[in-house]
Design an enzyme around this catalytic site. Structure first.
Site, short mmCIF file in Angstrom:
data_model
loop_
_atom_site.label_atom_id
_atom_site.label_comp_id
_atom_site.label_asym_id
_atom_site.label_seq_id
_atom_site.Cartn_x
_atom_site.Cartn_y
_atom_site.Cartn_z
N GLY A 143 -5.42 19.68 -71.04
CA GLY A 143 -6.34 18.61 -71.42
C GLY A 143 -7.80 19.01 -71.49
O GLY A 143 -8.18 19.84 -72.31
N LYS A 214 3.00 25.38 -72.08
CA LYS A 214 1.59 25.74 -71.89
C LYS A 214 1.45 27.19 -71.44
O LYS A 214 0.56 27.91 -71.90
CB LYS A 214 0.96 24.79 -70.87
#
Lengths: 443, 443
Positions: A143, A214
């Site tokens: 994020g 990720k």
């Protein structure tokens, strides 16, 4: 005489695909921080079109007033006024088609789609490089934490030695709640779902797959190699019990779900040999990582020049992820030169994966055993027979069946797995053994 | 037939000014990480010349073999083959002359000189902008931590609400040593000097000026304004006593030297109104910032979209600072477009400074008083008379002179200072009062 009302710079028109959590966050940031953005880039940023599945559906959050709403991705791809396609719809097939189409049409792309970039990123990055286009993805990893840019630019002069972190907010929320209250995984999950931190089907988060996506992107950035997603060892937290968290605490650790990657060495052709995976890990409580609570994310990178750099922030959410998307868009508006991967060659080599028998770690093992004389002796004999020495052990309780908890010295995962299989074969176990890696206090 | 031995890309030639700690670190990184750098940029990076005060002086660390050694800055400025001048000599006057000369000669500049950029940066940034040149300074703030890039790019779509951090490694080393061992400031300083963490004259570090220089640069990046360095309130740690650290701990805090800045509001012309300063601060022990030990640096930035982002790493040292210098150089080698300040306008407006009477904080006060009946009552009366309410108080000891320690609720620094002056005027104090800000648990 005509009065010019703005700087006259050509606006940067966005085609936004998806108007979910992150899309709405982006729209809000572009609106509410408009004055700030004007100071940052000469070109005003406008959402020209929004692609949604069902334009007619009633929505709690209204579309930005000036945006055209469409249901056909070609409306974004073929619109000559759209310079940037912002893909926030998720999923693999359709999102891949949109991004490919946009790049082929000469448009820059910004996306938060970690799954797509982890599983099919290679092709998309080559396509973007061939066309000299931006393929921005800061929002796809952790994020609001600027970890993509940090690896690509801030630490670019380093050989990266290790990289690990808490890459999934949902599972960290669950583990943190279990740690602070002693509640079960199921209850913590239900609480996370009620608070909107977990999806109805939480398995991508709790089984470690989201973190693995990720980690794949981070490995690509840190070492300039493609680590095939399907080969990454992944273990989630759904079997983690409150008693594991309790025993870990007694030993001075918190249990965290870590994505982990380490450079072992370069092979003869200078290609990095890597150890990597996603697994629940005992983290020494005096580490910053052990203090990462709530749904926060954090990444620690160790470079051979920079030393350790630790970044912490919101890993998801409407505005935090929107902030990262907007940062990528601003870079395009500023006319920055594309630098999507941080490497000269658009075709990255495959990572060389260190065989498990060449890696080593200490392990936390919890065995559920019958409380009778000789069990500890028998278990210890099996461990010793597999070259595993015991650092600490706890056997406690007066019931028929008790936990026997062992912290080992460093051994290979191969030895650890073989030892546990042999212990199981002796018939003393009343449940599958639990086995977690332990991060050394000096890592 | 001629065989090409390299990619044929034109090398990026550096003129390095200064061959001290950071310069030697840079040279080592460019040498040892050469293979890594080749993957990152097509252009090989070479140190062409090194400017030193005395080329003939014997050195423990040899110069890179290919470098020309010179003593006249014009040798760097006038060399048409040098594209980037790397200023690592420090100081104001000469360094300023070199940077100005390099920019005027059309060369990019990379520097670690926080003092120069804080005190005279405005002019240099305008000059660089006018010529379209890079003026890189990642290494000047918090060493290896990519905070310059994070503010300029990663968080560029945010309105920054607060920014604070541990910006000086020397003073953090001293405070951490005092906290973990209870030793005095003088002893901790001596230990830091022996370990090479503090200079012979440590006052820039311990009096907060180095942190203030960095804070000035961070304010410029976060809010796009020039905060005049001379107007920044600065207080160091040389008067911090072990007993303050002990009392703070009893209340649940660690004392840290913080650089702090907060956006109060925008004025009618949309210019940020800021509260800022450098001062010893009580940080709640459950904050990540409170756990920053040793000589590490850390910065926490709160954006209105990103939420809080926390970065932690080595704030100084040969390789960590060299890593940041090399990252700036790589950006130039990659052909990145200059974006030195992160703002469109090269001329930043002056910050509007919030008057102290419009700010508020809780305070820790330690008063050294005569142990006689009524002292606490008298002190409490003075505080109450200045609208200060007491949250907690400790009065302890059986000696004639005892510490009276008070944690106040939020008040203005004006009220706090007036109250302490009035207490002093009553004649009950046996030493100057100590007064530190307390960071609220929810900041």
């Amino acid at each position: 005489m005509e009065i010019r009302r703005d700087s006259g710079a050509r606006p940067l028109n966005l085609g936004l695909a998806g108007f979910g959590t992150v899309g709405r966050g982006l729209a809000r940031i572009l609106d509410e921080n408009r004055d700030n953005l004007k100071l940052r880039s000469e070109r005003p940023i406008r959402i020209r079109s929004i692609l949604v599945r069902d334009p007619a559906r009633a929505r709690a959050c209204p579309f930005p007033p000036q945006a055209k709403i469409c249901a056909d991705m070609d409306d974004l791809i073929r619109d000559p006024d759209i310079e940037v396609v912002v893909e926030l719809m998720g999923g693999l097939e359709e999102a891949g088609r949109l991004i490919r189409g946009a790049l082929e049409a000469g448009k820059h792309v910004v996306t938060a789609n970690k799954a797509l970039l982890a599983e099919e990123g290679g092709e998309l990055f080559r396509l973007a490089a061939r066309r000299g286009l931006h393929l921005g993805y800061e929002a796809s990893v952790c994020g609001a934490i600027p970890i993509v840019q940090t690896l690509r630019e801030g630490l670019s002069a380093n050989r990266i030695l290790t990289l690990f972190g808490i890459l999934n907010g949902t599972s960290n929320y669950i583990l943190s709640a279990m740690t602070s209250t002693g509640m079960s995984f199921d209850l913590a999950l239900r609480q996370a779902q009620e608070l909107g931190f977990a999806e109805a089907d939480p398995s991508m988060d709790t089984e470690g797959l989201d973190a693995a996506h990720k980690l794949t992107l981070l490995i690509r950035l840190a070492w300039g190699v493609d680590y095939p997603f399907s080969l990454l060892p992944v273990e989630g937290i759904s079997r983690t019990a409150p008693e594991d968290i309790g025993f870990a605490r007694e030993f001075g650790y918190n249990i965290k779900l870590l994505g982990y990657a380490r450079l072992e060495a370069e092979n003869s052709r200078g290609r990095p040999r890597l150890e990597a995976g996603v697994f629940p890990t005992l983290v020494p409580r005096n580490y910053l990582l052990a203090s990462v609570g709530d749904s926060y994310n954090a990444v620690r990178v160790e470079g051979n020049a920079a030393g350790s750099v630790f970044l912490h922030g919101r890993g998801a959410g409407s505005l935090p992820s929107g902030s990262a998307v907007a940062a990528d868009i601003l870079q395009i508006a500023r006319g920055a030169r594309p630098n999507n991967l941080g490497y000269v060659l658009p075709e990255l080599p495959q990572a060389e994966i260190l065989p498990p028998q060449e890696t080593s770690a200490s392990y936390y093992m919890r065995l559920t055993v019958l409380d009778r004389p000789g069990v500890l002796r028998d278990v210890a004999a099996v461990l010793a027979g597999n070259d595993i020495s015991i650092a600490q052990a706890i056997q406690r309780g007066q019931k028929d069946v008790v936990p026997l908890v062992i912290m080992t010295h460093a051994t290979t995962p191969v030895n650890a797995a073989r030892a546990l299989a042999q212990v199981k074969a002796t018939g003393v176990l009343f449940a599958d053994p639990v086995c977690y890696r332990v991060m050394p206090p000096s890592a």
